[in-house]
Write a protein that holds these residues in place. Sequence first.
Motif, PDB file in Angstrom:
ATOM      1  N   ASP A   1      41.516  36.002  39.208  1.00  0.00           N
ATOM      2  CA  ASP A   1      40.054  36.097  39.261  1.00  0.00           C
ATOM      3  C   ASP A   1      39.559  36.217  40.691  1.00  0.00           C
ATOM      4  O   ASP A   1      38.581  36.925  40.957  1.00  0.00           O
ATOM      5  CB  ASP A   1      39.418  34.860  38.603  1.00  0.00           C
ATOM      6  CG  ASP A   1      39.488  34.916  37.092  1.00  0.00           C
ATOM      7  OD1 ASP A   1      38.788  35.752  36.509  1.00  0.00           O
ATOM      8  OD2 ASP A   1      40.244  34.137  36.497  1.00  0.00           O
TER       9      ASP A   1
ATOM     10  N   ILE B   1      39.568  39.877  42.254  1.00  0.00           N
ATOM     11  CA  ILE B   1      38.718  40.953  41.735  1.00  0.00           C
ATOM     12  C   ILE B   1      37.819  41.538  42.815  1.00  0.00           C
ATOM     13  O   ILE B   1      37.716  42.763  42.961  1.00  0.00           O
ATOM     14  CB  ILE B   1      37.898  40.447  40.524  1.00  0.00           C
ATOM     15  CG1 ILE B   1      38.821  40.278  39.315  1.00  0.00           C
ATOM     16  CG2 ILE B   1      36.766  41.422  40.191  1.00  0.00           C
ATOM     17  CD1 ILE B   1      38.129  39.746  38.073  1.00  0.00           C
TER      18      ILE B   1
ATOM     19  N   ASP C   1      41.068  39.911  28.861  1.00  0.00           N
ATOM     20  CA  ASP C   1      39.880  39.400  29.548  1.00  0.00           C
ATOM     21  C   ASP C   1      39.865  39.833  31.017  1.00  0.00           C
ATOM     22  O   ASP C   1      38.806  40.162  31.562  1.00  0.00           O
ATOM     23  CB  ASP C   1      39.821  37.873  29.460  1.00  0.00           C
ATOM     24  CG  ASP C   1      39.471  37.386  28.059  1.00  0.00           C
ATOM     25  OD1 ASP C   1      38.959  38.201  27.260  1.00  0.00           O
ATOM     26  OD2 ASP C   1      39.721  36.197  27.768  1.00  0.00           O
TER      27      ASP C   1
ATOM     28  N   LYS D   1      38.760  43.419  31.377  1.00  0.00           N
ATOM     29  CA  LYS D   1      37.315  43.519  31.124  1.00  0.00           C
ATOM     30  C   LYS D   1      36.515  42.986  32.304  1.00  0.00           C
ATOM     31  O   LYS D   1      35.485  43.558  32.686  1.00  0.00           O
ATOM     32  CB  LYS D   1      36.961  42.767  29.841  1.00  0.00           C
ATOM     33  CG  LYS D   1      37.535  43.426  28.582  1.00  0.00           C
ATOM     34  CD  LYS D   1      37.308  42.566  27.350  1.00  0.00           C
ATOM     35  CE  LYS D   1      37.955  43.205  26.121  1.00  0.00           C
ATOM     36  NZ  LYS D   1      37.829  42.338  24.922  1.00  0.00           N
ATOM     37  N   LYS D   2      36.978  41.884  32.913  1.00  0.00           N
ATOM     38  CA  LYS D   2      36.284  41.327  34.082  1.00  0.00           C
ATOM     39  C   LYS D   2      36.320  42.302  35.254  1.00  0.00           C
ATOM     40  O   LYS D   2      35.323  42.487  35.956  1.00  0.00           O
ATOM     41  CB  LYS D   2      36.941  40.006  34.501  1.00  0.00           C
ATOM     42  CG  LYS D   2      36.653  38.832  33.601  1.00  0.00           C
ATOM     43  CD  LYS D   2      37.353  37.590  34.138  1.00  0.00           C
ATOM     44  CE  LYS D   2      37.180  36.404  33.217  1.00  0.00           C
ATOM     45  NZ  LYS D   2      37.896  35.200  33.730  1.00  0.00           N
TER      46      LYS D   2
ATOM     47  N   ALA E   1      33.114  44.145  36.914  1.00  0.00           N
ATOM     48  CA  ALA E   1      32.805  43.966  38.338  1.00  0.00           C
ATOM     49  C   ALA E   1      32.649  45.314  39.040  1.00  0.00           C
ATOM     50  O   ALA E   1      31.785  45.475  39.908  1.00  0.00           O
ATOM     51  CB  ALA E   1      33.898  43.142  39.004  1.00  0.00           C
TER      52      ALA E   1
END
Length: 201
Positions: free
Chosen positions: A31, A34, A143, A146-147, A151
């Motif tokens: 995370d 990203i 997930d 998709k994140k 972004a």
Amino acid sequence: MKKITISALFVLMGTFGVTQPASALSCLDPDGMINMFVDESEYLIVTATPTKQAEYVKSGPDTTDPNMMYPEGYTAQLLNITESYKGSTPDQSWVYFSRNGTWNYLCVGEPPAIDSDNVYVLHKDEGLFSFTKVVAVYAADSDMAKKLVAALEESDSDDLEAPMVYEASASYWLEELKNELVEMAFITKVKLAEWKFWLAL
């Protein structure tokens, strides 16, 4: 175009002389990567399906050393790229997963299965003697994928060229590789002359 290959980002915590190599490898939080993938211009993010796979082994595993259990070299995948979220890319391209004797595929993880849909984060180093490497890869319906796509869609991309996938035939790649190989042969010739100079001293 939407296929992402996340680059292998890792921090080596400890030395290669550890009995259990995995315990000394600390991967950064996906995370947390990203924003870097979105903001840094050198990353290409695409949706793609691997259609072929090949192994290029520089050195095999050392069965006598628990810290060198894996082959060194590259696993290559031929991607059918259907969408780009960031950057321009040919619709077919070979990409490479680095393999390390101690850590194997590092933080990128195993290459995805042939004919599976994935988001790849890709990076090509400067210079002729370099590969387009997979920095990260996520299943297209995951997930994380998709994140990452969300972004990218939310980012201020006014200064960036529109993402594009263009057709690249076999003749396109033959011409590209011929030009690269001619230049690489010349560089090798220069380096060989330098080696001979030092050898003669």
